[in-house]
Every structure is written in structure tokens, then in C-alpha cells.
Write a protein that holds these residues in place. Structure first.
Motif, PDB file in Angstrom:
ATOM      1  N   UNK A  95       0.800  -1.218   0.000  1.00 30.56           N
ATOM      2  CA  UNK A  95       0.000   0.000   0.000  1.00 30.56           C
ATOM      3  C   UNK A  95       0.826   1.257   0.000  1.00 30.56           C
ATOM      4  N   UNK A  96       2.085   1.186   0.347  1.00 29.11           N
ATOM      5  CA  UNK A  96       2.959   2.357   0.326  1.00 29.11           C
ATOM      6  C   UNK A  96       3.902   2.247  -0.844  1.00 29.11           C
ATOM      7  N   UNK A  97       4.266   3.388  -1.395  1.00 29.39           N
ATOM      8  CA  UNK A  97       5.147   3.391  -2.549  1.00 29.39           C
ATOM      9  C   UNK A  97       6.576   3.595  -2.085  1.00 29.39           C
ATOM     10  N   UNK A  98       7.442   2.662  -2.460  1.00 25.51           N
ATOM     11  CA  UNK A  98       8.833   2.766  -2.030  1.00 25.51           C
ATOM     12  C   UNK A  98       9.700   3.126  -3.231  1.00 25.51           C
ATOM     13  N   UNK A  99      10.707   3.877  -2.991  1.00 28.06           N
ATOM     14  CA  UNK A  99      11.620   4.259  -4.051  1.00 28.06           C
ATOM     15  C   UNK A  99      12.759   3.275  -4.107  1.00 28.06           C
ATOM     16  N   UNK A 100      12.976   2.684  -5.257  1.00 31.80           N
ATOM     17  CA  UNK A 100      13.996   1.647  -5.370  1.00 31.80           C
ATOM     18  C   UNK A 100      15.389   2.249  -5.331  1.00 31.80           C
ATOM     19  N   UNK A 101      15.609   3.296  -6.086  1.00 29.39           N
ATOM     20  CA  UNK A 101      16.952   3.853  -6.202  1.00 29.39           C
ATOM     21  C   UNK A 101      16.945   5.334  -5.860  1.00 29.39           C
ATOM     22  N   UNK A 102      18.079   5.787  -5.404  1.00 32.35           N
ATOM     23  CA  UNK A 102      18.211   7.211  -5.090  1.00 32.35           C
ATOM     24  C   UNK A 102      18.027   8.035  -6.348  1.00 32.35           C
ATOM     25  N   UNK A 125      16.585   6.393 -13.972  1.00 30.81           N
ATOM     26  CA  UNK A 125      16.581   5.370 -15.014  1.00 30.81           C
ATOM     27  C   UNK A 125      17.977   4.940 -15.412  1.00 30.81           C
ATOM     28  N   UNK A 126      18.912   5.884 -15.497  1.00 26.72           N
ATOM     29  CA  UNK A 126      20.290   5.549 -15.845  1.00 26.72           C
ATOM     30  C   UNK A 126      20.915   4.687 -14.760  1.00 26.72           C
ATOM     31  N   UNK A 127      20.628   5.032 -13.495  1.00 29.55           N
ATOM     32  CA  UNK A 127      21.170   4.240 -12.399  1.00 29.55           C
ATOM     33  C   UNK A 127      20.620   2.814 -12.425  1.00 29.55           C
ATOM     34  N   UNK A 128      19.360   2.663 -12.802  1.00 25.38           N
ATOM     35  CA  UNK A 128      18.767   1.336 -12.916  1.00 25.38           C
ATOM     36  C   UNK A 128      19.367   0.561 -14.081  1.00 25.38           C
ATOM     37  N   UNK A 178      22.475   0.748 -14.897  1.00 31.72           N
ATOM     38  CA  UNK A 178      23.726   0.225 -14.349  1.00 31.72           C
ATOM     39  C   UNK A 178      23.512  -1.140 -13.699  1.00 31.72           C
ATOM     40  N   UNK A 179      22.453  -1.249 -12.931  1.00 29.74           N
ATOM     41  CA  UNK A 179      22.163  -2.514 -12.256  1.00 29.74           C
ATOM     42  C   UNK A 179      21.832  -3.595 -13.275  1.00 29.74           C
ATOM     43  N   UNK A 180      21.087  -3.235 -14.323  1.00 25.78           N
ATOM     44  CA  UNK A 180      20.759  -4.218 -15.356  1.00 25.78           C
ATOM     45  C   UNK A 180      22.015  -4.723 -16.067  1.00 25.78           C
ATOM     46  N   UNK A 189      12.186  -7.746 -11.696  1.00 26.40           N
ATOM     47  CA  UNK A 189      11.611  -8.299 -10.469  1.00 26.40           C
ATOM     48  C   UNK A 189      12.221  -7.619  -9.239  1.00 26.40           C
ATOM     49  N   UNK A 190      13.552  -7.542  -9.213  1.00 28.78           N
ATOM     50  CA  UNK A 190      14.236  -6.949  -8.055  1.00 28.78           C
ATOM     51  C   UNK A 190      13.972  -5.455  -7.955  1.00 28.78           C
TER      52      UNK A 190
END
Length: 425
Positions: free
Chosen positions: A125-132, A152-155, A157-159, A388-389
Motif C-alpha cells: 500500500x505504500x510506494x517505495x523508491x527503489x533507487x536514489x 533510469x540511468x542508475x537502474x 547500471x544494475x541491469x 523483479x528486483x
């Protein structure tokens, strides 16, 4: 360069904290590099030159992925500073508009684009921010949106990191499954040294080609009809893609074509095939520009309304099934060539492979197709784990249960078909 979520800069960070982070990163990098060096040294000591070259190729591909990540870091401020109109930025989203309005409501100030929580996951029910986040949105002041946000660019990097991990794991798994398939051939190779085998394969014995074990398997009414030939060969790849009779016949044909009579009895065909697998592995682990192009197309078509989960995962499956069927067709056509040379054969049938049996007279095209399938499979599974992560199991990327089932099942099935069934064939 834009970055960070409005936190303190290095000017306000203790030097010991910066030093600890750098020390850990450098230590991990050195350990990994040393492990790779030890593996390469061990391969050289075992005269595994083909596998050593494969290891070097994997290292170069990891360097390429690292260089891509570095370019993203250096160009982050430039990319996130590029502004496009809201109309253009609202096209080709993985989420539909209703989902975006539900997950990313406008802020109290009414500035719905400022500090946008791109594809944030719903967590109870709460929205969490995945990355800074990546600083203030300069495009909002112009009434536009960033080309790609800093988040999006930081994400990405993880991909890229997950893609590198999956690529290495898939390379190891491919070789391991291929070797596991070939272990069963050791018993067949040992059998060729026995007196019983020598008697049953008397080189002076005359028989009809269709009455030999190889002939009974491949020379039938269906083998002369192209449609039936492909249908039968399609199903044969799932049941003992390399049966004993095919292995022994191909072994005999290779020995007769390449070895002198005095050295035929001491030749180990299974070890030769094992070395050939290592040579082929060099091609399979490579990532060519066309393969990167198809990977980019995968990212492009993974948008809402295209139902990509219903067709994208099946493209590698269709290709590997065609390749497996073609290999079975090639073996059957070699049997037909034996019959065309004469109804009666002396000793064991001698098969004669040729480039004309393969598509466009290019046998290595088979390896390139397997290479494409393996990388695309690793790419899709890496993308699935990343989404997923990052965004949750029921995000826009795989909101349907059938999407999750298809992607996981196709990833496992294609890997087994490639590594255990098709590649050793």
C-alpha cells in the motif's frame, strides 16, 4: 554531473568512509581478476587452449559491459539533461496510462513530473523508491520531461551488472551440460575396443544398406519425403538426439576419412568430440554486433500493448528447435547418400558429411544461431530478474501470471535444449 538524491557530496563526507568504499571495490576487483588469472593458468597447464581463448573472450566481453556502464556514468548529466516534449515522452511505456496514474500520483504542488518515481513498486500500500534520485528535474521548468532520468540511468547500471552475471553463469552452464551429455559416450567408445564389437562390425561383411542398424533408423519411407523427413526429425531431437548407432556410424565415417588404417584402432572419437565442443564454445560465448542489435530490439518491443511476453521468449525457442531438427535432417541425408551409392555396403556404412547439407553451405551458421539463442536467453532472464528486483514481481514488465510462467519456463527449457541436446550434436 547529476546524481544522488539530494544527499551530501564528497566535500561533506568523511575521508575514511570514501577510503573504505574504494578499498572494498579495489579488493573485490583484484580478487576476481586473480581468480580469472588462476583459471587461465590452470587451463594452459591442461593444454585447454580453446577454453583459454574462450575465457579471454569472456573477459573482453565483461570489459565491454564495464565500458558501457562507464559511458553511462560519464554521460549521465548529458542524457538526463536532454529534454523532450511530454507528448513524445508519453509513448511506448511498459505501463498503460491508468497504471501510471495509480502508481505515480501527482504531488501536492501539482508538478507531476518533478521527482517522478519511475516504475516504483507497490509495497503493502505504500510506494517505495527503489533507487536514489538524480537531483532536480531541469526539464520540468521547461514543461518537458528528461530523455532518460538519472534514476533510469542508475537502474540501467544494475541491469548491465546482472547481464554480465547471467552471461558468465550461462557460459559455465552451457559447457557443463555439454560435457555431461558426452560422458555417456565414453561407454560406447570403450565398446569399440572389445572383440564382440570387432566381430559384429566385420569390415569384410556385405549387407544391404537398409538392413544395417544405421539404415533401419534413417532409411525408411519417410526419409525420402521432405515434409515427413522434417516432421520425424523434429521429434527425434527430443529422444536421444545422438543415439548409439549414430555415434558409432559417425565415428567410423570420420576414422575412414581422416586416419590411416594402422592408427584407427587407437583413436578416441569421444575425446575428439570433446575438443571440438571446446572449439565451438569459443564461438558460442561471443557477443557480436548483430546480437547486441537484437538485444536492443528486445528492450524496444517490451512496451505496453505489444504483448511481448507472448512472442519474444518464443523466438529463441523456435530457432533452437529449427537448428536441432536441421542437425537430425543432416544425419538422415548422409544415410540417404550411402544408399544412393549402392544398395549393398561392405562393413560399417561410411557416412560422408558435406557443407552442402547445411543452410547456405555454411556449417558454422549453426553455431552462430546457437550463440544468438544462448545470449538472448541470458539477456531475457537477466531482464526478468532485474525488473523483479527493481520493481516487484507484479510490475508493468510482467503484470500477468502467464508472463512470469512463460519467461521462466522458456529460460530453463531453452538452456537445456541448447546445452544438453543441440550443441553436443
Amino acid at each position: 554531473m547529476a546524481g544522488g538524491g539530494g544527499g551530501r557530496t564528497l566535500e561533506e563526507t568523511p575521508t575514511w568512509a570514501v577510503a573504505v568504499v574504494c578499498f572494498v571495490l579495489v579488493t573485490v576487483s583484484i580478487v576476481i581478476e586473480h581468480i580469472i588469472h588462476l583459471i587461465g593458468k590452470w587451463l594452459k597447464s591442461k593444454n585447454k587452449n580453446a577454453l583459454f581463448e574462450s575465457l579471454e573472450k569472456i573477459k573482453s566481453e565483461l570489459m565491454l559491459l564495464g565500458f558501457i556502464s562507464l559511458l553511462l556514468t560519464v554521460g549521465q548529466s548529458v542524457i538526463s539533461g536532454m529534454c523532450i516534449s511530454k507528448e513524445v515522452g508519453a509513448t511506448w511505456h511498459p505501463c498503460n496510462k491508468k497504471q501510471e496514474e495509480t502508481k505515480y500520483p501527482s504531488s501536492v504542488t501539482g508538478d507531476e513530473d518533478r521527482r517522478r518515481k519511475l516504475l516504483a513498486a507497490d509495497d503493502g500500500g505504500s510506494f517505495r523508491r527503489i533507487l536514489a534520485g538524480g537531483g532536480t528535474d531541469k526539464c520540468a521548468a521547461k514543461g518537458k520531461v528528461p530523455f532518460v532520468s538519472s534514476d533510469g540511468i542508475h537502474q540501467l547500471h544494475i541491469f548491465i551488472f546482472l547481464l554480465a552475471v547471467f552471461h558468465v553463469l550461462y557460459c559455465i552452464l552451457t559447457l557443463a551440460l555439454g560435457r555431461a551429455k558426452m560422458r555417456s559416450w565414453k561407454a560406447w567408445e570403450k565398446e569399440t575396443r572389445t572383440a564382440e564389437y570387432q566381430f559384429s562390425h566385420d569390415p569384410e561383411r556385405f549387407r544391404f544398406a537398409r538392413e544395417t542398424s544405421f539404415g533401419r533408423r534413417h532409411l525408411s519411407f519417410w526419409s525420402k519425403t521432405p515434409f515427413l523427413l522434417w516432421i520425424v526429425c523434429f521429434f527425434r531431437q527430443f529422444v536421444r538426439s545422438v543415439p548409439k548407432v549414430d555415434y558409432l556410424t559417425l565415428r567410423h565415417g570420420f576414422i575412414m576419412a581422416h586416419l590411416a588404417p594402422q592408427s584407427q584402432n587407437n583413436f578416441n572419437f569421444q575425446k575428439y568430440i570433446n575438443r571440438s565442443l571446446e572449439e565451438d564454445f569459443k564461438v558460442v560465448v561471443g557477443i557480436s554486433p548483430p546480437i547486441w542489435g537484437f538485444a536492443v530490439l528486445f528492450l524496444l518491443f517490451n512496451t505496453h500493448g505489444w504483448y511481448s511476453y507472448l512472442w519474444l521468449p518464443f523466438i529463441p525457442l523456435i530457432i533452437i528447435l529449427l537448428v536441432g531438427t536441421k542437425l537430425q535432417v543432416v544425419i538422415t541425408k548422409m544415410g540417404l547418400r550411402i544408399q544412393e551409392r549402392g544398395e549393398v555396403v561392405k562393413g560399417v556404412p561410411v557416412v560422408q558429411p558435406g557443407d552442402h547439407l547445411f543452410w547456405f553451405n555454411r556449417p558454422r551458421l549453426i553455431l552462430y544461431l546457437i550463440n544468438f539463442v544462448l545470449f538472448q536467453n541470458a539477456f531475457q532472464l537477466a531482464f526478468f530478474v532485474w525488473s523483479w528486483c527493481e520493481f516487484g514481481i507484479r510490475s508493468c514488465f510482467h503484470e500477468h501470471v502467464e508472463d512470469i510462467v512463460i519467461r521462466i519456463s522458456m529460460g530453463v527449457l531453452i538452456q537445456i535444449l541448447c546445452s544438453y541436446v543441440t550443441l553436443p550434436s
